[in-house]
Design an enzyme around this catalytic site. Sequence first.
Site, mmCIF file in Angstrom:
data_model
loop_
_atom_site.group_PDB
_atom_site.id
_atom_site.type_symbol
_atom_site.label_atom_id
_atom_site.label_comp_id
_atom_site.label_asym_id
_atom_site.label_seq_id
_atom_site.Cartn_x
_atom_site.Cartn_y
_atom_site.Cartn_z
ATOM 1 N N SER A 1 1.276 -1.201 0.236
ATOM 2 C CA SER A 1 0.185 -0.086 -0.194
ATOM 3 C C SER A 1 0.737 1.156 0.379
ATOM 4 O O SER A 1 0.780 2.212 1.063
ATOM 5 C CB SER A 1 -0.925 -0.128 1.396
ATOM 6 O OG SER A 1 -1.510 -0.950 1.088
ATOM 7 N N ARG B 1 7.049 6.263 -4.761
ATOM 8 C CA ARG B 1 8.014 7.039 -3.569
ATOM 9 C C ARG B 1 7.368 6.496 -2.480
ATOM 10 O O ARG B 1 6.212 5.654 -2.425
ATOM 11 C CB ARG B 1 7.505 8.496 -3.256
ATOM 12 C CG ARG B 1 5.953 8.970 -3.070
ATOM 13 C CD ARG B 1 5.911 10.333 -2.666
ATOM 14 N NE ARG B 1 3.859 10.658 -2.732
ATOM 15 C CZ ARG B 1 3.628 9.919 -4.624
ATOM 16 N NH1 ARG B 1 3.924 9.972 -5.601
ATOM 17 N NH2 ARG B 1 1.845 9.746 -3.824
ATOM 18 N N ASP C 1 -5.541 -3.151 -2.507
ATOM 19 C CA ASP C 1 -6.914 -3.135 -2.021
ATOM 20 C C ASP C 1 -8.251 -3.039 -2.237
ATOM 21 O O ASP C 1 -9.068 -4.055 -2.092
ATOM 22 C CB ASP C 1 -6.559 -2.418 -0.956
ATOM 23 C CG ASP C 1 -6.747 -1.532 -0.647
ATOM 24 O OD1 ASP C 1 -6.460 -0.728 -1.572
ATOM 25 O OD2 ASP C 1 -6.943 -0.309 0.984
#
Length: 489
Positions: free
Chosen positions: A151, A166, A204
Amino acid sequence: MSALLEEATRIAAQFDYPPEQVQRAVKEYIREIDEGLSEEGATLSQIPTFVTSVPNGTEKGLYLAVDLGGTNFRVCSIDLHGNNTFSLTQAKIMIPRELMTSGSSKELFLFLARQIESFLRIHHNEHFEAHLRRMVEAKEEDLFDLGFTFSFPVRQLGINKGTLIRWTKGFDIPDAVGQDVCALLQDAIDELNLPVRVAALVNDTVGTLMARSYTSPGETGTFLGAIFGTGTNGAYVEKLDRVTKMGNIEHSDYDKSTGEMIINAEWGSFDNHLSVLPNTKYDQQLDTDSINPGIQMFEKRVSGMFLGEILRLALLDLHESLGLFKSSTSSNAFVPKSSQIYRQWGIDTSLLSLVEADKTKNFEQIKSALKDHLKIEHASDDDAKSVQIVAHAIAKRAARLGAVAISAILISTGKLQTDDVVDIGVDGSLVEYHPSFSSLLREALREVPEVGAAGDKKIRIGISKDGSGVGAALIALVASKEGTQRPVS
Ligand code: ADP
Ligand code: MG
Protein backbone atom coordinates in the site's frame (compact mmCIF):
# COMPACT_ATOMS: atom_id res chain seq x y z
CA MET A 1 -38.64 25.61 16.10
CA SER A 2 -35.98 27.17 18.33
CA ALA A 3 -33.47 29.64 16.93
CA LEU A 4 -30.70 27.06 17.44
CA LEU A 5 -32.52 24.36 15.48
CA GLU A 6 -33.17 26.86 12.72
CA GLU A 7 -29.46 27.65 12.54
CA ALA A 8 -28.55 23.95 12.55
CA THR A 9 -31.01 23.35 9.72
CA ARG A 10 -29.50 26.24 7.79
CA ILE A 11 -25.99 24.79 8.16
CA ALA A 12 -27.23 21.32 7.23
CA ALA A 13 -28.81 22.77 4.10
CA GLN A 14 -25.34 23.80 2.92
CA PHE A 15 -24.63 20.07 2.58
CA ASP A 16 -27.63 19.45 0.33
CA TYR A 17 -26.62 17.85 -2.92
CA PRO A 18 -29.82 17.73 -4.94
CA PRO A 19 -30.54 15.38 -7.88
CA GLU A 20 -29.62 17.98 -10.55
CA GLN A 21 -26.18 18.37 -9.03
CA VAL A 22 -25.72 14.63 -8.73
CA GLN A 23 -26.57 14.29 -12.43
CA ARG A 24 -24.18 17.05 -13.42
CA ALA A 25 -21.42 15.33 -11.41
CA VAL A 26 -22.23 11.96 -13.03
CA LYS A 27 -21.73 13.56 -16.46
CA GLU A 28 -18.39 14.98 -15.39
CA TYR A 29 -17.33 11.63 -13.92
CA ILE A 30 -18.16 9.89 -17.21
CA ARG A 31 -16.05 12.47 -19.04
CA GLU A 32 -13.16 11.87 -16.64
CA ILE A 33 -13.44 8.09 -17.15
CA ASP A 34 -12.93 8.56 -20.90
CA GLU A 35 -10.04 10.92 -20.30
CA GLY A 36 -8.42 8.57 -17.77
CA LEU A 37 -8.73 5.57 -20.09
CA SER A 38 -7.11 7.41 -22.96
CA GLU A 39 -4.22 9.27 -21.37
CA GLU A 40 -1.83 9.11 -18.44
CA GLY A 41 -1.77 11.85 -15.83
CA ALA A 42 -5.53 12.55 -15.99
CA THR A 43 -7.39 13.56 -12.82
CA LEU A 44 -8.97 10.07 -12.64
CA SER A 45 -5.94 7.80 -12.91
CA GLN A 46 -7.89 4.73 -14.20
CA ILE A 47 -4.88 2.48 -13.54
CA PRO A 48 -4.70 -0.81 -15.50
CA THR A 49 -4.13 -3.63 -13.00
CA PHE A 50 -3.40 -6.48 -15.46
CA VAL A 51 -5.97 -8.60 -13.63
CA THR A 52 -8.13 -9.80 -16.52
CA SER A 53 -10.71 -12.05 -14.88
CA VAL A 54 -12.72 -12.28 -11.67
CA PRO A 55 -13.42 -15.45 -9.66
CA ASN A 56 -16.84 -17.13 -9.56
CA GLY A 57 -16.51 -18.97 -6.25
CA THR A 58 -15.46 -22.37 -7.59
CA GLU A 59 -11.72 -21.66 -7.34
CA LYS A 60 -9.75 -24.00 -5.12
CA GLY A 61 -6.33 -24.21 -3.58
CA LEU A 62 -3.94 -22.98 -0.94
CA TYR A 63 -2.42 -19.54 -1.48
CA LEU A 64 -0.29 -17.09 0.45
CA ALA A 65 -0.88 -13.38 0.85
CA VAL A 66 1.20 -10.69 2.50
CA ASP A 67 0.28 -7.10 3.23
CA LEU A 68 2.80 -4.35 3.81
CA GLY A 69 0.61 -1.40 4.74
CA GLY A 70 2.18 0.75 7.38
CA THR A 71 2.76 -0.27 10.94
CA ASN A 72 2.22 -4.00 10.46
CA PHE A 73 3.19 -6.76 8.09
CA ARG A 74 0.49 -9.39 7.68
CA VAL A 75 1.19 -12.89 6.41
CA CYS A 76 -1.72 -15.21 5.69
CA SER A 77 -2.55 -18.42 3.99
CA ILE A 78 -5.93 -18.83 2.41
CA ASP A 79 -7.52 -22.15 1.64
CA LEU A 80 -10.14 -21.66 -1.05
CA HIS A 81 -12.71 -24.41 -0.72
CA GLY A 82 -14.30 -23.92 -4.13
CA ASN A 83 -17.83 -23.30 -2.82
CA ASN A 84 -17.71 -19.53 -2.13
CA THR A 85 -16.07 -20.18 1.24
CA PHE A 86 -12.50 -20.13 2.47
CA SER A 87 -10.47 -20.46 5.64
CA LEU A 88 -7.75 -18.03 6.54
CA THR A 89 -4.79 -18.28 8.90
CA GLN A 90 -2.80 -15.18 9.66
CA ALA A 91 0.07 -13.65 11.54
CA LYS A 92 0.58 -9.94 12.17
CA ILE A 93 4.09 -8.66 12.81
CA MET A 94 5.12 -5.15 13.86
CA ILE A 95 7.75 -3.73 11.57
CA PRO A 96 10.81 -2.60 13.53
CA ARG A 97 11.13 1.16 13.17
CA GLU A 98 14.80 0.97 12.25
CA LEU A 99 13.96 -1.10 9.17
CA MET A 100 11.54 1.55 7.92
CA THR A 101 14.36 4.02 7.45
CA SER A 102 17.34 1.73 7.07
CA GLY A 103 19.95 2.38 4.44
CA SER A 104 19.08 -0.69 2.40
CA SER A 105 15.89 -2.16 1.04
CA LYS A 106 17.51 -5.59 1.24
CA GLU A 107 17.35 -5.52 5.03
CA LEU A 108 13.61 -4.77 5.00
CA PHE A 109 12.75 -7.38 2.38
CA LEU A 110 14.88 -10.05 4.06
CA PHE A 111 12.97 -9.32 7.25
CA LEU A 112 9.70 -9.81 5.37
CA ALA A 113 10.94 -13.07 3.82
CA ARG A 114 11.94 -14.36 7.25
CA GLN A 115 8.42 -13.71 8.51
CA ILE A 116 7.05 -15.71 5.58
CA GLU A 117 9.46 -18.51 6.43
CA SER A 118 8.45 -18.72 10.07
CA PHE A 119 4.77 -18.51 9.10
CA LEU A 120 5.22 -21.49 6.77
CA ARG A 121 7.12 -23.44 9.42
CA ILE A 122 4.44 -22.86 12.02
CA HIS A 123 1.30 -23.27 9.93
CA HIS A 124 2.27 -25.36 6.93
CA ASN A 125 5.29 -27.30 8.08
CA GLU A 126 4.49 -30.56 6.35
CA HIS A 127 3.84 -28.83 3.08
CA PHE A 128 6.94 -26.73 3.59
CA GLU A 129 9.26 -29.65 4.39
CA ALA A 130 7.95 -31.58 1.40
CA HIS A 131 8.75 -28.60 -0.80
CA LEU A 132 12.24 -28.35 0.65
CA ARG A 133 12.94 -32.05 -0.02
CA ARG A 134 11.90 -31.60 -3.63
CA MET A 135 13.75 -28.29 -3.93
CA VAL A 136 16.56 -29.87 -5.97
CA GLU A 137 14.22 -30.73 -8.77
CA ALA A 138 11.63 -28.09 -7.84
CA LYS A 139 8.98 -27.55 -10.42
CA GLU A 140 6.98 -24.37 -10.82
CA GLU A 141 3.80 -26.11 -9.68
CA ASP A 142 5.40 -27.02 -6.35
CA LEU A 143 5.59 -23.39 -5.34
CA PHE A 144 3.19 -21.48 -3.14
CA ASP A 145 1.78 -18.58 -5.13
CA LEU A 146 1.73 -15.37 -3.15
CA GLY A 147 -0.26 -12.15 -3.58
CA PHE A 148 1.58 -9.07 -2.37
CA THR A 149 -0.56 -6.16 -1.16
CA PHE A 150 1.75 -3.19 -1.10
CA SER A 151 0.00 0.00 0.00
CA PHE A 152 2.44 2.61 -1.26
CA PRO A 153 2.39 4.46 -4.57
CA VAL A 154 3.63 2.12 -7.32
CA ARG A 155 3.71 2.25 -11.08
CA GLN A 156 2.20 -1.09 -12.02
CA LEU A 157 3.84 -2.60 -15.10
CA GLY A 158 2.41 -6.10 -15.03
CA ILE A 159 0.43 -8.42 -12.79
CA ASN A 160 3.53 -9.07 -10.65
CA LYS A 161 5.62 -6.12 -11.54
CA GLY A 162 5.55 -2.54 -10.24
CA THR A 163 8.10 0.10 -9.36
CA LEU A 164 7.99 2.12 -6.18
CA ILE A 165 7.26 5.78 -6.89
CA ARG A 166 7.90 7.04 -3.35
CA TRP A 167 7.63 5.91 0.23
CA THR A 168 4.90 7.31 2.51
CA LYS A 169 3.70 6.65 6.08
CA GLY A 170 7.08 7.03 7.75
CA PHE A 171 9.08 4.71 5.48
CA ASP A 172 12.21 6.07 3.86
CA ILE A 173 14.62 3.66 2.18
CA PRO A 174 15.96 5.59 -0.80
CA ASP A 175 17.51 2.67 -2.71
CA ALA A 176 14.08 1.00 -3.14
CA VAL A 177 12.58 3.92 -5.05
CA GLY A 178 12.30 3.10 -8.75
CA GLN A 179 12.79 -0.63 -8.14
CA ASP A 180 10.33 -3.44 -8.80
CA VAL A 181 8.98 -4.30 -5.34
CA CYS A 182 7.92 -7.82 -6.42
CA ALA A 183 11.48 -8.56 -7.55
CA LEU A 184 12.86 -7.19 -4.27
CA LEU A 185 10.58 -9.54 -2.32
CA GLN A 186 11.30 -12.49 -4.64
CA ASP A 187 15.07 -11.99 -4.31
CA ALA A 188 14.82 -12.10 -0.52
CA ILE A 189 12.58 -15.18 -0.68
CA ASP A 190 15.06 -16.91 -2.99
CA GLU A 191 17.96 -16.05 -0.72
CA LEU A 192 16.20 -18.06 2.01
CA ASN A 193 15.31 -20.83 -0.48
CA LEU A 194 11.60 -20.57 0.24
CA PRO A 195 9.21 -22.39 -2.10
CA VAL A 196 7.28 -19.20 -2.81
CA ARG A 197 6.59 -17.30 -6.00
CA VAL A 198 5.48 -13.66 -5.86
CA ALA A 199 2.63 -14.09 -8.34
CA ALA A 200 0.76 -10.80 -8.03
CA LEU A 201 1.09 -7.22 -6.90
CA VAL A 202 -2.24 -6.26 -5.33
CA ASN A 203 -4.12 -3.03 -4.70
CA ASP A 204 -6.54 -3.31 -1.76
CA THR A 205 -9.56 -2.04 -3.74
CA VAL A 206 -8.96 -4.64 -6.44
CA GLY A 207 -8.65 -7.20 -3.64
CA THR A 208 -12.07 -6.09 -2.35
CA LEU A 209 -13.60 -6.68 -5.78
CA MET A 210 -11.99 -10.12 -6.09
CA ALA A 211 -12.92 -11.20 -2.56
CA ARG A 212 -16.57 -10.25 -3.13
CA SER A 213 -16.61 -12.01 -6.49
CA TYR A 214 -15.47 -15.25 -4.85
CA THR A 215 -17.81 -15.09 -1.84
CA SER A 216 -20.95 -13.62 -3.46
CA PRO A 217 -23.80 -16.04 -3.91
CA GLY A 218 -24.05 -17.89 -7.21
CA GLU A 219 -21.51 -17.70 -9.97
CA THR A 220 -22.14 -14.14 -11.11
CA GLY A 221 -18.84 -12.29 -11.20
CA THR A 222 -18.60 -9.04 -9.27
CA PHE A 223 -18.48 -5.90 -11.39
CA LEU A 224 -17.27 -3.25 -8.97
CA GLY A 225 -15.47 -3.01 -5.65
CA ALA A 226 -15.65 0.14 -3.55
CA ILE A 227 -13.97 1.19 -0.32
CA PHE A 228 -15.46 3.69 2.12
CA GLY A 229 -12.97 3.49 4.98
CA THR A 230 -10.11 5.81 5.92
CA GLY A 231 -10.00 6.68 2.23
CA THR A 232 -12.32 5.96 -0.65
CA ASN A 233 -11.61 4.26 -3.96
CA GLY A 234 -13.16 1.96 -6.53
CA ALA A 235 -12.14 -0.70 -9.02
CA TYR A 236 -14.27 -2.21 -11.77
CA VAL A 237 -14.22 -4.52 -14.77
CA GLU A 238 -13.59 -2.62 -18.00
CA LYS A 239 -13.54 -3.69 -21.64
CA LEU A 240 -9.92 -3.83 -22.81
CA ASP A 241 -10.64 -2.04 -26.07
CA ARG A 242 -11.82 1.00 -24.09
CA VAL A 243 -8.44 1.24 -22.34
CA THR A 244 -6.97 3.10 -25.27
CA LYS A 245 -3.94 4.38 -23.34
CA MET A 246 -2.62 0.81 -23.03
CA GLY A 247 -0.71 1.20 -26.30
CA ASN A 248 1.23 4.15 -24.92
CA ILE A 249 2.30 2.74 -21.57
CA GLU A 250 5.19 0.49 -20.78
CA HIS A 251 4.03 -2.94 -19.62
CA SER A 252 4.90 -6.61 -19.73
CA ASP A 253 2.77 -9.25 -21.44
CA TYR A 254 -0.67 -10.13 -20.09
CA ASP A 255 -3.61 -12.38 -20.90
CA LYS A 256 -5.93 -10.65 -23.38
CA SER A 257 -8.29 -13.59 -23.88
CA THR A 258 -11.13 -12.31 -21.68
CA GLY A 259 -11.19 -8.93 -23.40
CA GLU A 260 -11.50 -7.33 -19.97
CA MET A 261 -9.29 -5.86 -17.28
CA ILE A 262 -9.89 -4.57 -13.79
CA ILE A 263 -9.25 -0.84 -13.64
CA ASN A 264 -8.27 0.84 -10.38
CA ALA A 265 -10.10 4.18 -10.65
CA GLU A 266 -8.29 6.04 -7.84
CA TRP A 267 -11.53 8.01 -7.59
CA GLY A 268 -10.40 9.91 -4.48
CA SER A 269 -9.03 12.49 -6.89
CA PHE A 270 -12.22 12.86 -8.98
CA ASP A 271 -12.80 16.50 -9.90
CA ASN A 272 -9.81 17.95 -8.06
CA HIS A 273 -10.50 21.18 -9.96
CA LEU A 274 -13.94 21.41 -8.25
CA SER A 275 -16.06 21.88 -11.34
CA VAL A 276 -18.96 19.86 -9.89
CA LEU A 277 -18.09 18.95 -6.30
CA PRO A 278 -19.86 20.83 -3.50
CA ASN A 279 -17.64 23.24 -1.62
CA THR A 280 -18.89 24.68 1.67
CA LYS A 281 -16.73 26.95 3.79
CA TYR A 282 -16.07 23.92 6.01
CA ASP A 283 -14.73 21.95 3.03
CA GLN A 284 -12.52 24.88 2.13
CA GLN A 285 -11.17 25.20 5.65
CA LEU A 286 -10.48 21.46 5.91
CA ASP A 287 -8.61 21.54 2.62
CA THR A 288 -6.56 24.64 3.45
CA ASP A 289 -5.44 23.13 6.76
CA SER A 290 -4.67 19.70 5.25
CA ILE A 291 -1.19 18.48 4.30
CA ASN A 292 -2.19 18.23 0.62
CA PRO A 293 -4.41 21.18 -0.34
CA GLY A 294 -6.12 20.87 -3.71
CA ILE A 295 -5.58 17.10 -3.89
CA GLN A 296 -7.98 14.18 -3.21
CA MET A 297 -10.91 16.60 -3.22
CA PHE A 298 -13.55 13.87 -3.70
CA GLU A 299 -12.04 11.79 -0.89
CA LYS A 300 -12.08 14.85 1.39
CA ARG A 301 -15.89 14.98 1.07
CA VAL A 302 -16.55 11.26 1.29
CA SER A 303 -14.22 9.19 3.44
CA GLY A 304 -13.82 8.34 7.10
CA MET A 305 -10.62 10.27 7.50
CA PHE A 306 -12.45 13.55 6.79
CA LEU A 307 -16.15 13.44 7.70
CA GLY A 308 -15.49 13.80 11.42
CA GLU A 309 -13.39 16.89 10.76
CA ILE A 310 -16.09 18.45 8.57
CA LEU A 311 -18.55 17.88 11.41
CA ARG A 312 -16.13 19.42 13.89
CA LEU A 313 -15.74 22.58 11.80
CA ALA A 314 -19.50 22.93 11.37
CA LEU A 315 -20.23 22.36 15.08
CA LEU A 316 -17.53 24.81 16.07
CA ASP A 317 -19.16 27.41 13.85
CA LEU A 318 -22.56 26.73 15.40
CA HIS A 319 -21.02 26.91 18.84
CA GLU A 320 -18.98 30.06 18.40
CA SER A 321 -21.46 32.21 16.60
CA LEU A 322 -24.83 30.58 16.88
CA GLY A 323 -25.39 29.33 20.38
CA LEU A 324 -24.77 25.59 20.24
CA PHE A 325 -23.75 24.13 23.61
CA LYS A 326 -24.61 27.32 25.43
CA SER A 327 -27.01 27.06 28.26
CA SER A 328 -30.23 28.96 27.97
CA THR A 329 -29.99 29.70 31.67
CA SER A 330 -26.39 30.90 31.75
CA SER A 331 -24.31 32.58 29.10
CA ASN A 332 -21.36 30.32 29.83
CA ALA A 333 -20.38 27.70 27.35
CA PHE A 334 -20.39 24.12 28.56
CA VAL A 335 -17.37 23.42 26.45
CA PRO A 336 -14.05 23.22 28.32
CA LYS A 337 -10.99 24.60 26.54
CA SER A 338 -9.49 21.10 26.54
CA SER A 339 -12.37 19.70 24.46
CA GLN A 340 -11.45 17.85 21.29
CA ILE A 341 -13.85 20.14 19.49
CA TYR A 342 -11.02 22.69 19.43
CA ARG A 343 -8.44 20.28 17.98
CA GLN A 344 -7.89 19.57 14.30
CA TRP A 345 -9.06 15.96 13.64
CA GLY A 346 -10.61 16.02 17.13
CA ILE A 347 -13.82 14.27 16.02
CA ASP A 348 -13.67 10.74 14.65
CA THR A 349 -16.11 9.74 11.92
CA SER A 350 -17.47 6.99 14.16
CA LEU A 351 -19.27 9.81 16.03
CA LEU A 352 -21.43 10.39 12.93
CA SER A 353 -22.59 6.76 13.14
CA LEU A 354 -23.30 7.01 16.84
CA VAL A 355 -25.28 10.22 16.47
CA GLU A 356 -27.24 8.87 13.50
CA ALA A 357 -28.19 5.75 15.41
CA ASP A 358 -29.80 7.54 18.37
CA LYS A 359 -33.57 7.16 18.07
CA THR A 360 -34.30 7.90 21.75
CA LYS A 361 -36.71 10.69 22.54
CA ASN A 362 -34.27 12.71 24.64
CA PHE A 363 -31.15 11.87 22.61
CA GLU A 364 -29.52 10.07 25.53
CA GLN A 365 -26.88 8.39 23.37
CA ILE A 366 -25.88 11.63 21.67
CA LYS A 367 -25.60 13.40 25.01
CA SER A 368 -23.39 10.74 26.49
CA ALA A 369 -21.24 10.64 23.32
CA LEU A 370 -20.80 14.42 23.56
CA LYS A 371 -19.65 13.97 27.13
CA ASP A 372 -17.30 11.07 26.39
CA HIS A 373 -15.79 12.38 23.18
CA LEU A 374 -15.91 16.16 23.59
CA LYS A 375 -16.23 16.72 27.37
CA ILE A 376 -19.45 18.59 26.72
CA GLU A 377 -21.74 18.18 29.71
CA HIS A 378 -25.41 19.03 30.13
CA ALA A 379 -26.12 19.39 26.44
CA SER A 380 -29.76 20.29 25.87
CA ASP A 381 -32.21 18.39 23.67
CA ASP A 382 -31.84 21.11 21.07
CA ASP A 383 -28.03 20.84 21.22
CA ALA A 384 -28.21 17.09 20.63
CA LYS A 385 -30.78 17.44 17.89
CA SER A 386 -28.68 20.11 16.17
CA VAL A 387 -25.68 17.79 16.16
CA GLN A 388 -27.82 15.04 14.66
CA ILE A 389 -29.19 17.30 11.93
CA VAL A 390 -25.72 18.45 10.87
CA ALA A 391 -24.07 15.01 11.15
CA HIS A 392 -26.82 13.44 9.07
CA ALA A 393 -26.43 16.06 6.36
CA ILE A 394 -22.67 15.46 6.11
CA ALA A 395 -23.05 11.69 5.84
CA LYS A 396 -25.91 12.04 3.37
CA ARG A 397 -23.82 14.21 1.07
CA ALA A 398 -20.94 11.72 1.28
CA ALA A 399 -23.23 8.82 0.37
CA ARG A 400 -24.69 10.79 -2.56
CA LEU A 401 -21.19 11.52 -3.82
CA GLY A 402 -20.40 7.81 -3.56
CA ALA A 403 -23.45 7.22 -5.76
CA VAL A 404 -22.05 9.66 -8.33
CA ALA A 405 -18.97 7.51 -8.86
CA ILE A 406 -20.86 4.22 -8.89
CA SER A 407 -23.64 5.32 -11.24
CA ALA A 408 -21.18 6.99 -13.62
CA ILE A 409 -19.23 3.72 -13.92
CA LEU A 410 -22.46 1.75 -14.43
CA ILE A 411 -23.61 4.15 -17.16
CA SER A 412 -20.25 4.48 -18.87
CA THR A 413 -19.79 0.70 -19.16
CA GLY A 414 -23.41 0.07 -20.21
CA LYS A 415 -23.53 -2.63 -17.57
CA LEU A 416 -27.18 -2.14 -16.60
CA GLN A 417 -28.21 -2.63 -20.25
CA THR A 418 -26.36 -5.90 -20.70
CA ASP A 419 -26.74 -7.67 -17.36
CA ASP A 420 -29.63 -8.82 -15.17
CA VAL A 421 -27.63 -8.80 -11.94
CA VAL A 422 -24.86 -6.31 -11.23
CA ASP A 423 -22.89 -7.26 -8.14
CA ILE A 424 -20.99 -4.65 -6.11
CA GLY A 425 -18.69 -5.39 -3.18
CA VAL A 426 -18.07 -2.71 -0.57
CA ASP A 427 -15.65 -2.49 2.33
CA GLY A 428 -14.68 0.02 4.99
CA SER A 429 -15.96 1.08 8.40
CA LEU A 430 -18.07 3.97 7.07
CA VAL A 431 -20.25 1.82 4.84
CA GLU A 432 -20.19 -1.07 7.29
CA TYR A 433 -21.12 0.78 10.48
CA HIS A 434 -22.91 4.01 9.56
CA PRO A 435 -26.61 3.16 9.97
CA SER A 436 -27.82 5.08 6.89
CA PHE A 437 -24.84 5.37 4.54
CA SER A 438 -25.73 2.50 2.22
CA SER A 439 -29.46 3.28 2.06
CA LEU A 440 -28.70 6.95 1.31
CA LEU A 441 -26.31 5.82 -1.41
CA ARG A 442 -28.96 3.57 -2.98
CA GLU A 443 -31.56 6.35 -2.79
CA ALA A 444 -29.25 8.59 -4.81
CA LEU A 445 -28.58 5.80 -7.34
CA ARG A 446 -32.32 5.51 -8.00
CA GLU A 447 -32.57 9.26 -8.60
CA VAL A 448 -30.11 9.07 -11.48
CA PRO A 449 -32.42 8.68 -14.50
CA GLU A 450 -30.18 6.19 -16.36
CA VAL A 451 -30.20 3.94 -13.29
CA GLY A 452 -33.68 4.52 -11.90
CA ALA A 453 -35.79 2.01 -10.05
CA ALA A 454 -35.32 -0.56 -12.83
CA GLY A 455 -31.53 -0.35 -12.63
CA ASP A 456 -31.58 -0.32 -8.86
CA LYS A 457 -33.40 -3.69 -8.85
CA LYS A 458 -30.49 -5.23 -10.76
CA ILE A 459 -27.87 -3.89 -8.38
CA ARG A 460 -26.80 -6.17 -5.55
CA ILE A 461 -24.51 -4.62 -2.94
CA GLY A 462 -22.70 -6.71 -0.35
CA ILE A 463 -19.97 -6.25 2.20
CA SER A 464 -16.67 -7.71 1.07
CA LYS A 465 -14.24 -8.36 3.86
CA ASP A 466 -10.56 -9.00 3.80
CA GLY A 467 -9.56 -7.91 0.34
CA SER A 468 -5.90 -7.92 1.24
CA GLY A 469 -6.14 -11.55 2.37
CA VAL A 470 -8.51 -13.58 0.26
CA GLY A 471 -8.58 -10.96 -2.51
CA ALA A 472 -4.81 -11.06 -2.81
CA ALA A 473 -4.87 -14.87 -2.82
CA LEU A 474 -7.39 -14.82 -5.67
CA ILE A 475 -5.27 -12.45 -7.69
CA ALA A 476 -2.28 -14.76 -7.12
CA LEU A 477 -4.50 -17.58 -8.35
CA VAL A 478 -5.56 -15.92 -11.59
CA ALA A 479 -1.97 -14.80 -12.12
CA SER A 480 -0.66 -18.34 -11.72
CA LYS A 481 -3.34 -19.66 -14.10
CA GLU A 482 -2.11 -17.15 -16.63
CA GLY A 483 1.34 -18.66 -16.20
CA THR A 484 3.16 -15.53 -15.19
CA GLN A 485 6.88 -15.76 -14.73
CA ARG A 486 8.75 -15.34 -11.49
CA PRO A 487 9.74 -11.72 -11.14
CA VAL A 488 13.40 -11.12 -11.91
CA SER A 489 15.44 -8.07 -11.13
P1 ADP B 1 -8.93 1.12 6.67
O1 ADP B 1 -9.46 2.18 5.78
O2 ADP B 1 -7.62 1.49 7.28
O3 ADP B 1 -8.90 -0.21 6.02
P2 ADP B 1 -11.47 1.11 8.10
O4 ADP B 1 -12.22 0.55 6.96
O5 ADP B 1 -11.78 0.56 9.45
O6 ADP B 1 -9.92 1.00 7.94
O7 ADP B 1 -11.76 2.67 8.11
C1 ADP B 1 -11.28 3.49 9.13
C2 ADP B 1 -12.00 4.82 9.04
O8 ADP B 1 -13.38 4.63 9.32
C3 ADP B 1 -11.50 5.86 9.99
O9 ADP B 1 -11.38 7.08 9.28
C4 ADP B 1 -12.56 5.99 11.05
O10 ADP B 1 -12.73 7.32 11.45
C5 ADP B 1 -13.81 5.51 10.34
N1 ADP B 1 -14.69 4.76 11.24
C6 ADP B 1 -14.35 3.89 12.21
N2 ADP B 1 -15.45 3.40 12.84
C7 ADP B 1 -16.52 3.98 12.23
C8 ADP B 1 -17.92 3.91 12.43
N3 ADP B 1 -18.45 3.15 13.38
N4 ADP B 1 -18.71 4.65 11.61
C9 ADP B 1 -18.18 5.43 10.66
N5 ADP B 1 -16.86 5.56 10.44
C10 ADP B 1 -16.04 4.86 11.21
MG1 MG C 1 -9.49 -1.45 4.58
